[in-house]
Design a protein around this motif. Structure first.
Motif, mmCIF file in Angstrom:
data_model
loop_
_atom_site.group_PDB
_atom_site.id
_atom_site.type_symbol
_atom_site.label_atom_id
_atom_site.label_comp_id
_atom_site.label_asym_id
_atom_site.label_seq_id
_atom_site.Cartn_x
_atom_site.Cartn_y
_atom_site.Cartn_z
ATOM 1 N N TRP A 16 3.642 -3.390 -1.892
ATOM 2 C CA TRP A 16 3.415 -4.508 -0.977
ATOM 3 C C TRP A 16 2.096 -4.359 -0.221
ATOM 4 O O TRP A 16 1.405 -5.338 0.029
ATOM 5 C CB TRP A 16 4.572 -4.600 0.026
ATOM 6 C CG TRP A 16 5.859 -5.089 -0.566
ATOM 7 C CD1 TRP A 16 6.119 -5.339 -1.895
ATOM 8 C CD2 TRP A 16 7.071 -5.382 0.136
ATOM 9 N NE1 TRP A 16 7.413 -5.760 -2.056
ATOM 10 C CE2 TRP A 16 8.022 -5.804 -0.832
ATOM 11 C CE3 TRP A 16 7.444 -5.319 1.465
ATOM 12 C CZ2 TRP A 16 9.321 -6.167 -0.476
ATOM 13 C CZ3 TRP A 16 8.733 -5.689 1.818
ATOM 14 C CH2 TRP A 16 9.666 -6.106 0.852
ATOM 15 N N LEU A 17 1.749 -3.138 0.134
ATOM 16 C CA LEU A 17 0.519 -2.906 0.896
ATOM 17 C C LEU A 17 -0.741 -3.157 0.077
ATOM 18 O O LEU A 17 -1.813 -3.396 0.643
ATOM 19 C CB LEU A 17 0.495 -1.475 1.449
ATOM 20 C CG LEU A 17 1.457 -1.188 2.610
ATOM 21 C CD1 LEU A 17 1.478 0.305 2.926
ATOM 22 C CD2 LEU A 17 1.062 -1.976 3.857
ATOM 23 N N ASP A 18 -0.627 -3.116 -1.240
ATOM 24 C CA ASP A 18 -1.795 -3.368 -2.087
ATOM 25 C C ASP A 18 -2.398 -4.743 -1.817
ATOM 26 O O ASP A 18 -3.609 -4.941 -1.967
ATOM 27 C CB ASP A 18 -1.416 -3.253 -3.569
ATOM 28 C CG ASP A 18 -1.244 -1.802 -4.011
ATOM 29 O OD1 ASP A 18 -1.779 -0.912 -3.320
ATOM 30 O OD2 ASP A 18 -0.575 -1.564 -5.030
ATOM 31 N N VAL A 53 0.970 -4.037 8.246
ATOM 32 C CA VAL A 53 2.395 -4.033 7.892
ATOM 33 C C VAL A 53 2.991 -5.423 8.081
ATOM 34 O O VAL A 53 3.789 -5.883 7.245
ATOM 35 C CB VAL A 53 3.145 -2.986 8.743
ATOM 36 C CG1 VAL A 53 4.653 -3.176 8.624
ATOM 37 C CG2 VAL A 53 2.751 -1.583 8.303
ATOM 38 N N HIS A 54 2.604 -6.110 9.141
ATOM 39 C CA HIS A 54 3.133 -7.458 9.360
ATOM 40 C C HIS A 54 2.685 -8.403 8.244
ATOM 41 O O HIS A 54 3.489 -9.221 7.760
ATOM 42 C CB HIS A 54 2.667 -7.993 10.712
ATOM 43 C CG HIS A 54 3.286 -9.299 11.082
ATOM 44 N ND1 HIS A 54 4.624 -9.441 11.381
ATOM 45 C CD2 HIS A 54 2.753 -10.551 11.171
ATOM 46 C CE1 HIS A 54 4.892 -10.699 11.644
ATOM 47 N NE2 HIS A 54 3.779 -11.402 11.535
ATOM 48 N N ALA A 55 1.436 -8.257 7.822
ATOM 49 C CA ALA A 55 0.951 -9.104 6.733
ATOM 50 C C ALA A 55 1.706 -8.839 5.442
ATOM 51 O O ALA A 55 1.969 -9.763 4.662
ATOM 52 C CB ALA A 55 -0.547 -8.872 6.524
ATOM 53 N N ALA A 56 2.071 -7.587 5.198
ATOM 54 C CA ALA A 56 2.792 -7.239 3.972
ATOM 55 C C ALA A 56 4.263 -7.623 4.049
ATOM 56 O O ALA A 56 4.864 -8.026 3.042
ATOM 57 C CB ALA A 56 2.658 -5.743 3.696
ATOM 58 N N ALA A 57 4.864 -7.505 5.246
ATOM 59 C CA ALA A 57 6.310 -7.705 5.365
ATOM 60 C C ALA A 57 6.708 -9.148 5.633
ATOM 61 O O ALA A 57 7.781 -9.589 5.192
ATOM 62 C CB ALA A 57 6.850 -6.815 6.489
ATOM 63 N N LYS A 58 5.885 -9.885 6.348
ATOM 64 C CA LYS A 58 6.252 -11.228 6.791
ATOM 65 C C LYS A 58 6.692 -12.145 5.644
ATOM 66 O O LYS A 58 7.731 -12.824 5.755
ATOM 67 C CB LYS A 58 5.068 -11.846 7.545
ATOM 68 C CG LYS A 58 5.280 -13.275 8.011
ATOM 69 C CD LYS A 58 6.327 -13.379 9.097
ATOM 70 C CE LYS A 58 6.381 -14.781 9.681
ATOM 71 N NZ LYS A 58 7.471 -14.918 10.666
#
Length: 483
Positions: free
Chosen positions: A136-138, A357-362
């Protein structure tokens, strides 16, 4: 900054429920007031050598040895005292720190949870969560994965794995204090007082070891990974989660445990990426702590008085003297700069992780907003990061800085894209300053420097010596031919 400028004791908190709250605080061993700036007092749940929470060990490492012992334990107590007085190592007795940290962990945390070995199913769950988090972080950062492996630790394993980093953080501060202990006597008297000075240093190393051991042991009951305080405490390249603490963290959130684990894995993996691919960052942070330590000054008059009246048969006298405010930070530009540099850098690290992290998880986790706010409130209410830094060096991270930093990184993403945002980590001089955190929009929309031209110029300059050597070689050859 905290009211405990040297720290080694939790910052005081005013209880919400008056005298009853104070009683509860005393029972849990919490908080040192401003009257104890050196802070060799108790931490929540820390029992020292024999006291449980709020027992003899909470306020006095010596009482911890003797206060609640039965006759059968006297031999072990005197053995501990002998080890304390015979210690000849560095400024902190780290063997003692490790022992007390492990004892504190074995007592369990204040919420009643006990440490336990990590089973195969928990290890697989952590490995899968970190693997998915990295995928997801990629999409959220240009920094590649920094986690070569994923590990699941018990609290005791966290203590073992992070002690080397604590040593690097604490030794500079303790070294400054230890040096002061040896410098209070005139040089011609130091040889005569050698045994006394040696005993004081041994006692100081033991006291530091006691307090650090308690602090690390308590923290082991709260942290969920290796990077909760914004510093790389674990081995490089190992993304770590503590399953027992992850479960406790998510117990009352009404969020599936798998989502809690995954969100915390995202944070851990994001920290790993940052510290793996920004090579100067770790030394920048640890160097700021060292810079702070160099600015500590000692009330030599008070210390000289203690040395002159020290009774070796009353070792508690030294501890009481240390608690009376002998060590204070120097109010110099260098000291202020070290604290500001550390505070700003930590805010930028935590803000970047929060934004990424918010950008990846949202888009993927329905609970992303709730988990993000829970972590922010945890930090604002005095979570492990604030308490640890107040304990170590009197620095309290201000949640306002963290929120400002997160907002700045998110704005940078909108304005410059992921690559443009992450490119700021190439050099510390490119990062936002404390002033920029006050005016994020001003920094975001400031005219960007074209670093590609600078890189081109530096590359050309680096090539010139080779060209000169080649030309000189050519000229020499021509000269030889002419000869």
């Amino acid at each position: 900054m905290s009211d405990t400028p040297f720290g080694f004791g939790l910052p005081p908190e005013e209880p919400d429920d008056g005298d009853e709250g104070k009683k509860k605080d005393q029972q849990s061993g919490g908080g040192q007031g401003p009257a104890n700036p050196f802070g060799f007092g108790g931490l929540p749940g820390a029992g020292g050598f024999g006291g449980g929470p709020g027992g003899p060990g909470a306020d006095n490492p010596f009482a911890a040895m003797f206060g609640s012992l039965n006759p059968n334990d006297l031999g072990a107590a005197f053995q501990q005292l002998g080890q304390m007085l015979s210690y000849e190592g560095g400024p902190v007795n780290w063997d003692m720190a490790k022992q007390i940290a492990r004892q504190t962990v074995s007592q369990g945390s204040p919420d009643g949870t006990k440490d336990a070995s990590v089973g195969p199913a928990e290890r697989r769950a952590v490995e899968e969560a970190v693997r998915l988090a990295d995928l997801w972080l990629d999409d959220a950062t240009s920094l590649p994965s920094g986690a070569g492996s994923a590990v699941a630790w018990s609290r005791a394993e966290w203590v073992e794995a992070t002690l080397p980093a604590w040593k690097e953080l604490v030794d500079p501060v303790a070294e400054r204090v230890g040096t002061a202990m040896g410098d209070v006597l005139p040089e011609e008297m130091q040889a005569m007082a050698g045994p006394l000075i040696g005993m004081m240093r041994s006692m100081g190393g033991a006291m530091f070891g006691t307090q650090i051991g308690q602090a690390v042991g308590v923290l082991a009951g709260e942290v969920v990974g290796s990077s909760d305080i914004g510093l790389p405490l674990g081995p490089a390249g190992k993304a770590a989660l503590l399953p027992v603490n992850v479960e406790t963290f998510g117990k009352d959130l009404s969020v599936p445990q798998e989502e809690v684990r995954l969100y915390l894995a995202l944070r851990e993996a994001a920290h790993q990426r940052l510290f793996a691919h920004v090579p100067w960052l770790r030394s920048h942070l640890f160097g700021a702590v060292d810079g702070y330590a160099r600015g500590i000054k000692v009330d030599t008059a008070k210390l000289e008085d203690v040395v002159g009246q020290f009774d070796p048969q009353n070792p508690e006298q030294l501890q009481e003297a240390l608690q009376q405010g002998m060590f204070q930070p120097e109010d110099t530009p260098e000291q202020k700069a070290a604290l500001a540099r550390l505070e700003t850098a930590l805010a930028l690290v935590e803000g970047w992780v929060d934004a990424v992290v918010h950008a990846a998880a949202k888009p993927r986790l329905g609970s992303a907003d709730a988990l993000r706010e829970t972590l922010r409130r945890r930090r604002a209410s005095g979570g492990p990061a604030e308490q640890t830094f107040a304990t170590l060096i009197g620095l309290e991270l201000r949640p306002r800085r963290l929120r400002d930093a997160s907002r700045l990184w998110a704005s940078l993403t909108d304005a410059r894209g992921v690559d443009g945002r992450d490119a700021l980590w190439h050099h510390p001089d490119m990062l936002p300053t404390a002033t920029d955190l006050d005016d994020p929009d001003g920094f975001v929309h400031r005219e960007q420097i074209d670093f590609s031209e600078l890189d081109k110029m530096l590359g050309e300059a680096a090539d010139k010596p080779d060209l000169r050597k080649k030309d000189e070689g050519g000229d020499k050859d021509k000269g030889d031919e002419a000869g």
